[in-house]
Design an enzyme around this catalytic site. Structure first.
Site, mmCIF file in Angstrom:
data_model
loop_
_atom_site.group_PDB
_atom_site.id
_atom_site.type_symbol
_atom_site.label_atom_id
_atom_site.label_comp_id
_atom_site.label_asym_id
_atom_site.label_seq_id
_atom_site.Cartn_x
_atom_site.Cartn_y
_atom_site.Cartn_z
ATOM 1 N N LYS A 1 -1.989 -3.079 7.904
ATOM 2 C CA LYS A 1 -3.347 -2.589 8.501
ATOM 3 C C LYS A 1 -3.575 -3.366 9.809
ATOM 4 O O LYS A 1 -3.130 -4.525 9.995
ATOM 5 C CB LYS A 1 -4.457 -2.688 7.692
ATOM 6 N N HIS B 1 -4.107 -8.613 2.734
ATOM 7 C CA HIS B 1 -5.754 -8.541 2.819
ATOM 8 C C HIS B 1 -5.903 -9.680 3.813
ATOM 9 O O HIS B 1 -5.652 -10.962 3.595
ATOM 10 C CB HIS B 1 -6.062 -9.069 1.411
ATOM 11 N N ARG C 1 -0.123 -1.189 -7.556
ATOM 12 C CA ARG C 1 -0.110 -2.118 -6.939
ATOM 13 C C ARG C 1 -1.131 -3.159 -7.412
ATOM 14 O O ARG C 1 -0.949 -4.334 -7.022
ATOM 15 C CB ARG C 1 -0.869 -1.410 -5.231
ATOM 16 N N TYR D 1 -9.412 -9.757 -8.392
ATOM 17 C CA TYR D 1 -8.349 -10.066 -9.323
ATOM 18 C C TYR D 1 -8.798 -11.432 -10.098
ATOM 19 O O TYR D 1 -8.304 -11.807 -10.845
ATOM 20 C CB TYR D 1 -6.973 -10.089 -8.752
ATOM 21 N N ARG E 1 1.075 -1.219 -0.005
ATOM 22 C CA ARG E 1 -0.108 0.089 -0.076
ATOM 23 C C ARG E 1 0.979 1.243 0.189
ATOM 24 O O ARG E 1 1.899 1.231 0.705
ATOM 25 C CB ARG E 1 -0.958 0.043 1.087
ATOM 26 N N HIS F 1 -1.503 3.352 -6.674
ATOM 27 C CA HIS F 1 -2.534 2.202 -6.432
ATOM 28 C C HIS F 1 -2.801 1.370 -7.532
ATOM 29 O O HIS F 1 -3.036 0.162 -7.528
ATOM 30 C CB HIS F 1 -3.992 2.886 -5.744
#
Length: 308
Positions: free
Chosen positions: A181, A279, A256, A288, A157, A253
């Site tokens: 995250k 994720h 990415r 994807y 990210r 982004h």
């Protein structure tokens, strides 16, 4: 109660008890009056509309070309309206209770082709050897090249990338330990080109005496002490323009997304890509899957003996 009076009473409640804004109230009014007109054409007051009538109305606005988001908004207005009627004992049931919201189509991520990524990275490398080609300082050219090589090699990210501690870059150069995250750490491998670009930049950074005590890999005069995401994005668009690429289609982004899509196109496992992207839920990575579907279709058409 007739539909018009019920709508006015509902809107008064929304304003007085829930403090709904004027624009919100006008939106509810338009949606409910449209539903009332449809119901009246079917021979019913909206206040008495059956489940089948409400369902037919939703089918009608879908046929009229309303987007899924608009359909969902209208259903939400009807839900609140009928819930109000039920709570006020103006009718004994809620005809929307068994209706499902329209499914929103998930937008496919924007990606770059491998050729465009190579063109972008090639231009960034060229400018490290000739900073005048960009008008930036040698240090800035090395920094931008390192940022891009690391981003495309790892799929970080942008917030994770610009906020990398310099200590991470001084460890085993084959991997980066990234805090993502939820303060979750993950290990991502670095390509040879990314390691080389990072080490070239790191050598130039270490030659700056004023950065000796700075703890960030990409330091900057900012509130956080490291490079702002907006600055990186702006420099990236400038590089894209110099490389002859469409700037509106390129952002950190998008790179990415390109990292993930290109891995899957070349045979990577979806679970592995999930881990690399950080994720927590495989469902997030499944945006994807269209890439995998294309690859599987190509595999069958190229190698199955009965394929046309």
């Amino acid at each position: 109660m007739r539909a018009a009076a019920a709508i006015e009473t509902f809107l008064e409640m929304m304003s007085a008890e829930r403090g709904a804004a004027r624009n919100t109230l006008e939106s509810y009014r338009r949606d409910l009056e449209d539903a009332a007109a449809f119901s009246a054409a079917a021979g019913e007051q909206l206040t008495d509309a059956a489940n089948a009538t409400v369902r037919a109305y939703l089918d009608d606005i879908s046929a009229r070309g309303f987007a899924a988001t608009s359909q969902a908004r209208r259903l939400s207005a009807l839900r609140q309206f009928f819930r109000f009627l039920y709570t006020e004992n103006l009718r004994g049931d809620d005809p929307t209770s068994t209706l499902d919201a329209p499914k929103k189509e998930r937008a496919l991520p924007k990606i770059m082709s491998e050729a465009d990524v190579e063109k972008l990275l090639g231009r960034a490398e060229l400018e490290t050897n000739d900073p005048q080609a960009s008008g930036a300082s040698p240090m800035q050219a090395l920094r931008l090249h390192a940022l891009l090589e690391i981003l495309y090699a790892t799929g970080l990210r942008v917030s994770e990338l610009v906020g990398l501690p310099v200590a991470v870059a001084r460890q085993d150069s084959r991997f980066l330990m990234v805090r993502g995250k939820g303060s979750k750490d993950r290990m991502v491998p670095l390509s040879t080109k990314a390691r080389d670009a990072m080490n070239r930049y790191l050598a130039a950074r270490d030659a700056q005496p004023n950065l000796a005590d700075n703890s960030w890999l990409f330091p900057a005069v900012s509130e956080t002490g490291f490079l702002a995401r907006q600055v990186f994005a702006r420099e990236l668009k400038g590089l894209a323009a110099r490389a002859g690429l469409k700037t509106s289609a390129i952002s950190p982004h998008v790179l990415r997304h390109a990292f993930a899509s290109h891995l899957l196109q070349n045979g990577a496992d979806l679970r592995a890509v999930q881990q690399l992207l950080g994720h927590s839920d495989i469902a997030t990575t499944q945006i994807y899957t269209h890439v995998m579907e294309e690859r599987l279709h190509r595999l069958v058409t190229e190698h199955h003996p009965l394929a046309d």
